[in-house]
Write a protein that holds these residues in place. Sequence first.
Motif, PDB file in Angstrom:
ATOM      1  N   ILE A   1       0.966  -1.151   0.196  1.00 18.06           N
ATOM      2  CA  ILE A   1       0.164  -0.007  -0.042  1.00 18.06           C
ATOM      3  C   ILE A   1       0.863   1.382   0.013  1.00 18.06           C
ATOM      4  CG2 ILE A   1      -1.906   1.337   1.297  1.00 18.06           C
ATOM      5  CD1 ILE A   1      -2.730  -1.355   0.198  1.00 18.06           C
ATOM      6  N   VAL A   2       0.933   2.047  -0.872  1.00 16.59           N
ATOM      7  CA  VAL A   2       1.568   3.079  -1.311  1.00 16.59           C
ATOM      8  C   VAL A   2       0.972   4.448  -1.574  1.00 16.59           C
ATOM      9  CG1 VAL A   2       3.484   1.523  -2.216  1.00 16.59           C
ATOM     10  CG2 VAL A   2       1.688   2.567  -3.828  1.00 16.59           C
ATOM     11  N   GLU A   3       1.791   5.575  -1.295  1.00 13.35           N
ATOM     12  CA  GLU A   3       1.267   6.896  -1.884  1.00 13.35           C
ATOM     13  C   GLU A   3       1.739   7.377  -3.061  1.00 13.35           C
ATOM     14  OE1 GLU A   3      -0.757   8.779   0.313  1.00 13.35           O
ATOM     15  OE2 GLU A   3      -0.813   7.289   1.860  1.00 13.35           O
ATOM     16  N   PRO A   4       1.002   7.945  -4.026  1.00  9.46           N
ATOM     17  CA  PRO A   4       1.568   8.375  -5.249  1.00  9.46           C
ATOM     18  C   PRO A   4       2.946   9.191  -5.069  1.00  9.46           C
ATOM     19  CG  PRO A   4      -0.691   8.737  -5.255  1.00  9.46           C
ATOM     20  CD  PRO A   4      -0.449   8.201  -3.734  1.00  9.46           C
TER      21      PRO A   4
ATOM     22  N   ASP B   1      11.098   5.317  -0.411  1.00  5.79           N
ATOM     23  CA  ASP B   1      10.237   4.722   0.260  1.00  5.79           C
ATOM     24  C   ASP B   1       9.701   3.452  -0.158  1.00  5.79           C
ATOM     25  OD1 ASP B   1       9.634   7.274   1.349  1.00  5.79           O
ATOM     26  OD2 ASP B   1       9.293   8.121  -0.566  1.00  5.79           O
ATOM     27  N   VAL B   2       9.631   3.012  -1.531  1.00 10.41           N
ATOM     28  CA  VAL B   2       9.331   1.688  -1.863  1.00 10.41           C
ATOM     29  C   VAL B   2      10.414   0.747  -1.427  1.00 10.41           C
ATOM     30  CG1 VAL B   2       8.953   0.412  -3.873  1.00 10.41           C
ATOM     31  CG2 VAL B   2       8.152   2.592  -3.890  1.00 10.41           C
ATOM     32  N   LEU B   3      11.568   0.829  -1.455  1.00 12.15           N
ATOM     33  CA  LEU B   3      12.887   0.061  -1.246  1.00 12.15           C
ATOM     34  C   LEU B   3      12.502  -0.352   0.286  1.00 12.15           C
ATOM     35  CD1 LEU B   3      15.760   1.244  -3.261  1.00 12.15           C
ATOM     36  CD2 LEU B   3      14.020  -0.434  -3.841  1.00 12.15           C
ATOM     37  N   THR B   4      12.357   0.847   1.046  1.00 13.22           N
ATOM     38  CA  THR B   4      12.219   0.785   2.657  1.00 13.22           C
ATOM     39  C   THR B   4      10.927  -0.274   2.943  1.00 13.22           C
ATOM     40  OG1 THR B   4      13.173   2.865   3.013  1.00 13.22           O
ATOM     41  CG2 THR B   4      11.730   1.882   4.886  1.00 13.22           C
ATOM     42  N   ALA B   5       9.762   0.158   2.241  1.00 10.83           N
ATOM     43  CA  ALA B   5       8.630  -0.758   2.408  1.00 10.83           C
ATOM     44  C   ALA B   5       8.900  -2.395   2.288  1.00 10.83           C
ATOM     45  CB  ALA B   5       7.622  -0.321   1.624  1.00 10.83           C
ATOM     46  N   MET B   6       9.616  -2.742   1.137  1.00  9.06           N
ATOM     47  CA  MET B   6      10.243  -4.020   0.596  1.00  9.06           C
ATOM     48  C   MET B   6      11.057  -4.357   1.793  1.00  9.06           C
ATOM     49  SD  MET B   6      10.252  -3.639  -3.403  1.00  9.06           S
ATOM     50  CE  MET B   6      10.606  -5.607  -3.180  1.00  9.06           C
ATOM     51  N   GLN B   7      12.100  -3.699   2.575  1.00  7.46           N
ATOM     52  CA  GLN B   7      13.011  -4.001   3.374  1.00  7.46           C
ATOM     53  C   GLN B   7      12.200  -4.337   4.576  1.00  7.46           C
ATOM     54  OE1 GLN B   7      15.753  -0.972   3.336  1.00  7.46           O
ATOM     55  NE2 GLN B   7      16.739  -1.672   1.594  1.00  7.46           N
ATOM     56  N   ASP B   8      11.145  -3.717   4.924  1.00  6.83           N
ATOM     57  CA  ASP B   8      10.531  -3.789   6.299  1.00  6.83           C
ATOM     58  C   ASP B   8       9.782  -5.152   6.199  1.00  6.83           C
ATOM     59  OD1 ASP B   8      11.541  -1.278   7.043  1.00  6.83           O
ATOM     60  OD2 ASP B   8       9.478  -0.230   6.767  1.00  6.83           O
ATOM     61  N   ARG B   9       9.242  -5.450   5.067  1.00  8.72           N
ATOM     62  CA  ARG B   9       8.640  -6.981   4.785  1.00  8.72           C
ATOM     63  C   ARG B   9       9.584  -7.985   4.478  1.00  8.72           C
ATOM     64  NH1 ARG B   9       5.837  -2.889   3.466  1.00  8.72           N
ATOM     65  NH2 ARG B   9       3.505  -2.477   3.739  1.00  8.72           N
ATOM     66  N   GLY B  10      10.733  -7.733   4.698  1.00  7.76           N
ATOM     67  CA  GLY B  10      11.759  -8.852   4.527  1.00  7.76           C
ATOM     68  C   GLY B  10      11.944  -9.487   3.038  1.00  7.76           C
ATOM     69  N   THR B  11      11.469  -8.746   2.072  1.00  9.56           N
ATOM     70  CA  THR B  11      11.665  -9.081   0.643  1.00  9.56           C
ATOM     71  C   THR B  11      12.669  -8.331   0.011  1.00  9.56           C
ATOM     72  OG1 THR B  11       9.946  -7.328  -0.065  1.00  9.56           O
ATOM     73  CG2 THR B  11       8.877  -9.467   0.540  1.00  9.56           C
TER      74      THR B  11
ATOM     75  N   ALA C   1      16.849  -7.337   0.458  1.00  9.93           N
ATOM     76  CA  ALA C   1      18.106  -7.062   1.481  1.00  9.93           C
ATOM     77  C   ALA C   1      18.303  -5.434   1.454  1.00  9.93           C
ATOM     78  CB  ALA C   1      19.200  -7.911   0.861  1.00  9.93           C
ATOM     79  N   PRO C   2      19.058  -5.114   2.468  1.00 12.34           N
ATOM     80  CA  PRO C   2      19.238  -3.720   2.683  1.00 12.34           C
ATOM     81  C   PRO C   2      20.390  -3.257   1.600  1.00 12.34           C
ATOM     82  CG  PRO C   2      19.238  -4.650   4.875  1.00 12.34           C
ATOM     83  CD  PRO C   2      19.102  -5.773   3.845  1.00 12.34           C
ATOM     84  N   ASP C   3      21.273  -4.341   1.526  1.00  9.49           N
ATOM     85  CA  ASP C   3      22.176  -3.907   0.311  1.00  9.49           C
ATOM     86  C   ASP C   3      22.084  -4.224  -1.082  1.00  9.49           C
ATOM     87  OD1 ASP C   3      22.557  -6.511   0.955  1.00  9.49           O
ATOM     88  OD2 ASP C   3      24.882  -6.686   1.320  1.00  9.49           O
ATOM     89  N   ALA C   4      20.942  -4.577  -1.378  1.00  3.15           N
ATOM     90  CA  ALA C   4      20.388  -4.974  -2.843  1.00  3.15           C
ATOM     91  C   ALA C   4      20.689  -3.813  -3.655  1.00  3.15           C
ATOM     92  CB  ALA C   4      19.108  -5.669  -2.843  1.00  3.15           C
ATOM     93  N   ARG C   5      21.081  -4.191  -5.054  1.00  2.00           N
ATOM     94  CA  ARG C   5      21.301  -2.998  -5.826  1.00  2.00           C
ATOM     95  C   ARG C   5      20.044  -3.550  -6.967  1.00  2.00           C
ATOM     96  NH1 ARG C   5      25.322  -3.760  -9.409  1.00  2.00           N
ATOM     97  NH2 ARG C   5      24.852  -1.821 -10.339  1.00  2.00           N
ATOM     98  N   VAL C   6      19.184  -2.473  -7.094  1.00 11.05           N
ATOM     99  CA  VAL C   6      17.987  -2.743  -7.679  1.00 11.05           C
ATOM    100  C   VAL C   6      17.538  -1.644  -8.552  1.00 11.05           C
ATOM    101  CG1 VAL C   6      17.124  -4.662  -6.031  1.00 11.05           C
ATOM    102  CG2 VAL C   6      16.384  -2.157  -5.955  1.00 11.05           C
ATOM    103  N   ARG C   7      16.443  -1.943  -9.540  1.00  6.39           N
ATOM    104  CA  ARG C   7      16.022  -0.863 -10.286  1.00  6.39           C
ATOM    105  C   ARG C   7      14.539  -1.319 -10.163  1.00  6.39           C
ATOM    106  NH1 ARG C   7      20.557   0.717  -9.781  1.00  6.39           N
ATOM    107  NH2 ARG C   7      21.804   1.284 -11.762  1.00  6.39           N
ATOM    108  N   ILE C   8      13.502  -0.191 -10.182  1.00  4.27           N
ATOM    109  CA  ILE C   8      12.131  -0.573 -10.199  1.00  4.27           C
ATOM    110  C   ILE C   8      11.512   0.285 -11.268  1.00  4.27           C
ATOM    111  CG2 ILE C   8       9.861   0.067  -9.195  1.00  4.27           C
ATOM    112  CD1 ILE C   8      11.143  -0.168  -6.504  1.00  4.27           C
ATOM    113  N   VAL C   9      10.688  -0.733 -12.082  1.00  2.74           N
ATOM    114  CA  VAL C   9      10.222  -0.241 -13.485  1.00  2.74           C
ATOM    115  C   VAL C   9       8.867  -0.135 -13.735  1.00  2.74           C
ATOM    116  CG1 VAL C   9      10.866  -0.470 -16.112  1.00  2.74           C
ATOM    117  CG2 VAL C   9      12.542  -1.036 -14.523  1.00  2.74           C
ATOM    118  N   HIS C  10       8.233   0.597 -14.419  1.00  4.75           N
ATOM    119  CA  HIS C  10       6.887   0.673 -14.745  1.00  4.75           C
ATOM    120  C   HIS C  10       6.546   1.107 -16.155  1.00  4.75           C
ATOM    121  CE1 HIS C  10       2.746   0.902 -15.043  1.00  4.75           C
ATOM    122  NE2 HIS C  10       2.538   2.525 -14.823  1.00  4.75           N
TER     123      HIS C  10
END
Length: 153
Positions: free
Chosen positions: A52-55, A61-71, A73-82
Motif C-alpha cells: 500500500i503506497v502513496e503516489p 520509500d518503496v525500497l524501505t517498505a520492501m525491506q520492512d517486509r523482508g522481501t 536485502a538492505p544492500d541489494a542493488r535494484v531498479r524499479i520499472v513501470h
Amino acid sequence: HSPSGSQNLSILDLCSRDLCFDCCLWRARRLLGAAMHVAILSLGGEELASLIVEPTWGLQDVLTAMQDRGTLAPDARVRIVHGGLRLTTGSSLADIGVEAGTQLTLVVLPPLRILTASLDGTAKIASAASGACLRTFEGHREGVRSAVFSPDG
C-alpha cells in the motif's frame, strides 16, 4: 497529508475547467496522496511484494517498505520499472504513471565487486559497497601482477 498545508480541499479546488475528469482525478490523487495498492514483480513475473503506497512515494520509500517486509536485502542493488520508465531518486510513483493496481517490476542487479592482485601471491575479491574482503585466492608462487573477471562468470 494535503498540499501546502490545506486541510479541506475538494476535487473541484484541485482542477481547472480545462482538465478532463480522468486528468482531474489523477491530479487530486497525486496532490492529496491517496493510498493505493501496487504489486512488485520479479522479471519472471513472480509477485515479490504487495504494497500500500502513496503516489508521492519515491524510490527510497518503496525500497524501505520492501525491506520492512523482508522481501529485499538492505544492500541489494535494484531498479524499479513501470512501463519502460524507471523510478529514480527525485521522481515519484505518480511521475512514472503508477496508479492503483499497477504492477511494478523489480530488476535485481549483481553486486559490485572489486578484484585485486598483489605481489604477496594473492588475489582478492572485495565488496565495493563495504570494502570487506569476500574471498582470498592463495597459492601462487610469485606475485600476482594482474587479475580480471571472466565475462562468462
